[in-house]
Each structure stands twice: as structure tokens, then as C-alpha cells.
Scaffold this active site. Structure first.
Site, PDB file in Angstrom:
ATOM      1  CB  CYS A   1      41.750  46.883  33.328  1.00  0.00           C
ATOM      2  SG  CYS A   1      41.209  45.279  32.682  1.00  0.00           S
TER       3      CYS A   1
ATOM      4  CE  LYS B   1      33.957  46.375  30.517  1.00  0.00           C
ATOM      5  NZ  LYS B   1      34.619  45.746  31.674  1.00  0.00           N
TER       6      LYS B   1
HETATM    7  O1  RRO Z   1      36.932  44.064  31.823  1.00  0.00           O
HETATM    8  C1  RRO Z   1      37.567  43.573  32.779  1.00  0.00           C
HETATM    9  O2  RRO Z   1      38.142  42.474  32.708  1.00  0.00           O
HETATM   10  C2  RRO Z   1      37.724  44.294  34.054  1.00  0.00           C
HETATM   11  C3  RRO Z   1      38.088  45.618  34.139  1.00  0.00           C
HETATM   12 BR1  RRO Z   1      38.270  46.732  32.646  1.00  0.00          BR
HETATM   13  C4  RRO Z   1      38.322  46.191  35.414  1.00  0.00           C
HETATM   14  O3  RRO Z   1      38.663  47.378  35.581  1.00  0.00           O
HETATM   15  N1  RRO Z   1      38.187  45.380  36.500  1.00  0.00           N
HETATM   16  C5  RRO Z   1      37.835  44.088  36.407  1.00  0.00           C
HETATM   17  O4  RRO Z   1      37.731  43.395  37.428  1.00  0.00           O
HETATM   18  N2  RRO Z   1      37.583  43.560  35.166  1.00  0.00           N
END
Ligand code: RRO
Length: 310
Positions: free
Chosen positions: A129, A44
Site C-alpha cells: 500500500c 478490500k
Molecule cells: O487504500 C489505498 O490507498 C490503497 C491500497 Br491499501 C493499495 O494497496 N493500493 C492503492 O493504490 N491504494
């Protein structure tokens, strides 16, 4: 092995892996992937300190995909670094380690730590993100992206890829590819979720996720044509040393085949893995194999990138 794939100078049994964010938050999740038929897996996206992320509901499966505004919940850089350092001792294939700092400085600090550590896998720098309130997706700021990559490659010497958001304009593909081609990148991963979509429950007349008044990243079938366009656009613009990971709307062997035709080398599953769990890997490997057998392809290299124009 017909689906054997060479990526970042390493060999993988097949091109399939999870997309960062799906089934990879905890060591338990990661161990499930380790035991699965996935050719590789990634942690993650993390920040230096652990984060709770946004309030729930923050991920919803939809008939044609998913919407999420997780907000970068993660157990912190050290948790994932300790894990990857441990597993790399007992594993031949490299592990992928995703980072997503809240600022350029935080990314540089994590990369400095990775550089100085014994980590021998592949690092993915998430520049896309869409879900942290007040923090725009860095890779939509071309100048800031170039400045960050200049600082990164001044000291970072291990294999590094970047996770990009989708682009929607040919001029943006040209401009971003020109920037990326200046650097010794190992790969580009296209695409992250399509940011800030809005899904509505008509019956209830409400949004379906709580953060940001319902705005969130769209994944799954909705985004496959956009993902394919991004894979193809970068495959045809980047120098050949920069490989492509195709992500976006891969649920069946046919979806995988199309991403490979566009030029992807590895393939990441997000929404479909979330819906189906790690059992998706044997199914999709089988489905891709059926297509290859029917078409008489003995290896992925025979058709990768060979999409025909009319
Ligand atoms: O954690 C998120 O909300 C998230 C991330 Br870091 C990302 O790169 N892409 C996404 O759809 N959610």
C-alpha cells in the site's frame, strides 16, 4: 469453457476478478461482484480496526488511468471475515480475502485469526500500500519482507499470496524472486499501483487529490508496460508452484491477452472496473474470446507464458 482457469487448485470459469480496493469495500459492492460475470473476487484490504482513510478527493479517474491516495479505508477485519465465512458456504469457487496490516505484528495477528477460523478461501497479504503517510511499502524493504514471511509460514498453512509493488530494476526482480522462492507461497500478485505519482490540473495549476500534497498511486493504461514487465520477470524467476496474478492496465481483451502471454493465471481489474463497473466483465471476456478464436487457441493454457523473444 475456453477461459476456464485453474488457480490455487480450484477451477474458475474465467481469469477475471476485481483488484482489491475497487468495488469491494462493502457487502453491497461484494454482492455486485458475486452476481457479475467475474471468475472470482476479492475483498478490500483491511486492518484489524476499521479506518476512515485519507481526506477526499482521494481517487480521480484520468484519461489514461487513475491516481489514488485512499489511505486504506476499510470496515475492519471482522466485517470481511464474517462476510467470507458466510459466502463460502454457498459458493463453489474460493473467495479471496485481502489484508494489509499497518505493521508486521498486525499482519501476523490477522493471519493467526484466519488460520484459526473456518476460512477455506485464498488470503492475499498486501505488502504494497503506497498511501498511508509515514508507512513505507513493506515489499520495498527486502529484509523486512523476508523476516515477515518467515514468521508467517511458521504457522500459516492455508493458501496465501502476496501483493507486490512494481519493481524497476532487474537486480530487484532477482533479489525478490530469490526471497519468494524460499516460501510455500500460492501466488504473487504484480502489481499494485505505481506509488507516489503526481498528476497536475494545468488549468487550475493544482494537484488533483488532497492527501499527501497530491502524491498518489498511479493505475490504468499508464502502468501496463510496467505491470507486464513485473509479471514476466516473476514468471521467469519464480518456481512453477507459485502462480501469478497480473494486475495493472487491464482494460481490454488485448490487455488481458498480453498479461496471460507474460505468464499471469488470474487477472485483476482496478482502474477500468472503477470506470466501467461490473459490466466490464462480460465485455472483456468477450474480447479475450475473440482474440483466442481468431488465433485458434482453444484454451488459455495453450499460450500462457509463451511470450516470444526476438
Ligand atoms: O487504500 C489505498 O490507498 C490503497 C491500497 Br491499501 C493499495 O494497496 N493500493 C492503492 O493504490 N491504494
Amino acid at each position: 469453457m475456453k477461459q476456464e482457469t485453474t488457480f490455487a487448485n480450484a477451477k474458475f470459469a474465467n481469469p477475471f476478478m476485481n483488484a482489491s480496493g475497487v468495488h469491494c469495500m462493502s457487502i453491497k459492492d461484494l454482492q455486485d461482484l458475486e452476481k457479475s460475470d467475474a471468475g472470482a473476487y476479492i475483498t478490500k484490504s483491511c486492518t484489524l480496526e476499521k479506518r476512515e482513510g485519507n481526506p477526499s478527493p482521494r481517487y480521480v479517474d484520468l484519461a489514461l488511468g487513475s491516481i489514488n491516495s485512499m489511505g486504506l479505508p476499510n470496515l475492519g477485519f471482522r466485517y470481511y471475515l464474517d462476510y467470507v465465512l458466510e459466502v463460502q458456504q454457498n459458493q463453489d469457487t474460493p473467495i479471496f480475502f485481502s489484508i494489509a496490516g499497518m505493521s508486521p505484528e498486525e499482519n501476523l495477528e490477522m493471519l493467526d485469526n484466519i488460520q484459526k477460523s473456518a476460512f477455506s478461501g485464498i488470503t492475499e497479504l498486501n505488502l504494497s500500500c503506497p498511501n498511508v503517510p509515514g508507512k513505507p511499502q513493506l515489499a520495498y524493504d527486502f529484509q523486512a519482507t523476508e523476516q515477515l514471511l518467515e514468521k508467517v509460514f511458521a504457522f500459516f498453512k492455508k493458501p496465501l499470496g502476496v501483493k507486490l509493488p512494481p519493481y524497476f530494476d532487474l537486480a530487484h526482480f532477482d533479489q525478490m524472486a530469490e526471497i519468494l522462492n524460499k516460501f510455500p507461497l500460492t501466488y504473487v500478485n504484480s502489481v499494485n499501483s505505481v506509488g507516489n505519482a503526481l498528476y497536475i490540473d494545468t488549468e487550475e495549476e493544482t494537484v488533483v487529490i488532497k492527501p499527501k500534497n497530491g502524491f498518489g498511486g498511479l493505475g490504468g493504461q499508464y502502468i501496463k508496460p510496467t505491470a507486464l514487465a513485473n509479471v514476466r520477470a516473476f514468471y521467469t524467476r519464480l518456481k512453477p508452484e507459485i502462480q501469478i496474478i497480473g494486475t495493472g492496465g487491464i482494460e481490454t481483451g488485448q490487455d488481458a491477452f498480453e498479461h496471460l502471454l507474460c505468464g499471469a493465471t488470474m487477472l485483476q481489474l482496478g482502474t477500468a472496473l472503477h470506470k466501467e463497473g461490473p459490466e466490464i466483465f462480460p465485455r472483456i471476456i468477450r474480447e479475450l474470446q475473440e482474440i483466442m478464436d481468431k488465433k485458434g487457441y482453444k484454451s488459455i493454457d495453450e499460450f500462457r507464458g509463451k511470450l516470444k523473444s526476438l
